[in-house]
Design a protein around this motif. Structure first.
Motif, short mmCIF file in Angstrom:
data_model
loop_
_atom_site.label_atom_id
_atom_site.label_comp_id
_atom_site.label_asym_id
_atom_site.label_seq_id
_atom_site.Cartn_x
_atom_site.Cartn_y
_atom_site.Cartn_z
N GLU A 203 0.83 -1.21 0.00
CA GLU A 203 0.00 0.00 0.00
C GLU A 203 0.86 1.26 0.00
OE1 GLU A 203 -0.24 -2.53 2.04
OE2 GLU A 203 -2.25 -3.40 1.76
N TYR A 206 2.43 1.83 -3.40
CA TYR A 206 1.44 2.34 -4.35
C TYR A 206 1.22 3.84 -4.13
CZ TYR A 206 -2.96 3.02 -6.83
OH TYR A 206 -3.94 3.50 -7.66
N SER A 209 4.10 5.82 -5.42
CA SER A 209 4.13 5.89 -6.88
C SER A 209 3.15 6.93 -7.41
CB SER A 209 3.83 4.52 -7.49
OG SER A 209 2.48 4.16 -7.28
#
Length: 370
Positions: A203, A206, A209
Motif C-alpha cells: 500500500e 502504491y 508511486s
C-alpha cells in the motif's frame, strides 16, 4: 649437482662476540630478485669466549635456537620453498599493495585502506604485519572517527565492515605469499549490530508511486530500485547498453556487474520497470541522478506520500526483497536477484516477512464491533 646443504656458521664482530649466519651450498635463487644467494644472516650472536656461567647458558640457548632455524631451512630446501630468503619481499610496501587491491574493489575497501593508512601513520611493510598490529587496528576502528566527519564516531557496523575487509586483505596477502602466517586465525571479529530494516508495504509503495516528486529522475530511480532491488551505486551507473532484449524477444533484460559484489547478473525487467527507464538514448538511464537528492528531496517526497518510516534509498532494495517474498517468490531466487553470495544473507528478510504478516491481523473480520 646434489641437494643444497645448509650449514650454521659464525664470524667475529665487535666486543668479543660472533654473529651467526647460515650458508647454502650450492646457492639458492631468491624468487623476488632472481638472484642467487649463499648466506642468510640470523641477527643472532654468541660470546666468542664465554667467561661466566650466564654467558655460557646464553650461548647454549642461542645455539639451540640457531640450530632449530637451520633444521627448518633444511626442510625448506627439501621442499624447494625459499621464501624465507625473500628479504626484498618482506620489506615491501604493504600499504602500496593494499591500495592497489582497494582500487580494484569498492568504496568500502578504499575507506578501510584510508583508516589503516592513518593507523600506521603512512608506513607499513609486510614484515611488520603480525597479530599484535592487527589486533591494535581492531581497537583503533572501534574508537575511530568517520573520515568525512571527524567529530562523529565510526559506527560499530562500519568498524565491523572495515575490519572484515582488512581481514580479507590479510587473506589475499597470505595467498600471494607475502606473509607466511595465517594471521586471521588469531584475530577476533568485530560483531555487527543488526539495525532495524525499514521497507514499504504494498500500500505504501502504491501511494508513493502516485505522489508527485519535485525531482522526476529521483522518483523514477527510486521506484526502479523497488522493482529490481538495485543499490543506488548500480542505479547511477546503469547505462542503456546494459538493457538488452531477452532471448524470447518478448521483453528486456538488464545485464550489470554490481559495484559492491563485483558479480555480473541478469535481471528480467517488467513492463513497469522499463517504463520507469524512459525513452532510450545515449549514456546513463537515470541521467542527472545524484547522491545529494537522497537527503532532503527524498525525505520530502516520502513525507508528501504520508510515509513516516525512516526510509533511505537502500530501503527500496529492502522493499523489493520483502515484497518479492510476500508475493511467493522463493528465497533462492530472491537471493540470486539481490546478488547475495550466500542465501543466509537473504534470510534476514524472512523475519520482516513475518512482521508484515502480523500487520494483516484483523484486516479480515467476520463480526462487527459492538
Amino acid at each position: 649437482m646434489g641437494r643444497t646443504k645448509v650449514s650454521l656458521r659464525s664470524r667475529p664482530i665487535s666486543k668479543g662476540r660472533r654473529t651467526l649466519y647460515l650458508e647454502f651450498y650450492p646457492p639458492v635463487r631468491v624468487q623476488a630478485s632472481m638472484k642467487m644467494q649463499r648466506y642468510e644472516t640470523l641477527g643472532m650472536y654468541i660470546f666468542a669466549k664465554p667467561k661466566t656461567l650466564t654467558q655460557k647458558e646464553y650461548n647454549a640457548a642461542v645455539m639451540a635456537q640457531a640450530e632449530a632455524i637451520r633444521a627448518m631451512r633444511v626442510q625448506a630446501v627439501i621442499n624447494e620453498e625459499f621464501g624465507f630468503l625473500d628479504k626484498e619481499k618482506l620489506n615491501g610496501d604493504f600499504l602500496a599493495y593494499f591500495y592497489k587491491e582497494a582500487q580494484q574493489r569498492n568504496n568500502s575497501w578504499m575507506s578501510c585502506y584510508k583508516h589503516f593508512h592513518t593507523f600506521v601513520d603512512g608506513h607499513c611493510t609486510f614484515r611488520q604485519l603480525n597479530v599484535d598490529l592487527c589486533t591494535r587496528f581492531r581497537e583503533y576502528l572501534l574508537n575511530a572517527k568517520q573520515l568525512d566527519a571527524p567529530d562523529i564516531p565510526l559506527s560499530v557496523n562500519s568498524a565491523s565492515n572495515y575490519y572484515r575487509k582488512f581481514r580479507g586483505m590479510l587473506a589475499i596477502t597470505l595467498r600471494d605469499d607475502y606473509i607466511r602466517e595465517d594471521i586471521n586465525k588469531h584475530l577476533e571479529r568485530i560483531e555487527a549490530k543488526r539495525n532495524r530494516i525499514e521497507f514499504l508495504t504494498f500500500e505504501e509503495l502504491y501511494e508513493l508511486s502516485k505522489t508527485p516528486c519535485d525531482i522526476p529522475v529521483l522518483k523514477r530511480a527510486s521506484l526502479f530500485s523497488c522493482l529490481t532491488g538495485l543499490r543506488i551505486s548500480d542505479v547511477m551507473k546503469l547505462q542503456w547498453p546494459d538493457i538488452v532484449p531477452n532471448i524470447k524477444g518478448t521483453g528486456y533484460n538488464m545485464r550489470l556487474r554490481t559495484e559492491k559484489t563485483e558479480a555480473e547478473a541478469i535481471w528480467p525487467l517488467s513492463p513497469d520497470a522499463m517504463e520507469l527507464c524512459g525513452l532510450r538514448e545515449e549514456g546513463a538511464v537515470f541521467k542527472g541522478l545524484t547522491r545529494s537528492m537522497l537527503n532532503k528531496p527524498l525525505k520530502k517526497w516520502l513525507t508528501d506520500a504520508g510515509i513516516t518510516k525512516h526510509i533511505t534509498f537502500h530501503g527500496f532494495r529492502h522493499t523489493y526483497a520483502v515484497l518479492q517474498l510476500a508475493s511467493g517468490t522463493d528465497i533462492y531466487t530472491v537471493s540470486k536477484m539481490l546478488t547475495h553470495k550466500h542465501v543466509t544473507t537473504t534470510e534476514i528478510y524472512l523475519d520482516l516477512l513475518d512482521e508484515m504478516k502480523q500487520d494483516t491481523l484483523g484486516r479480515i473480520r467476520l463480526f462487527k464491533e459492538t
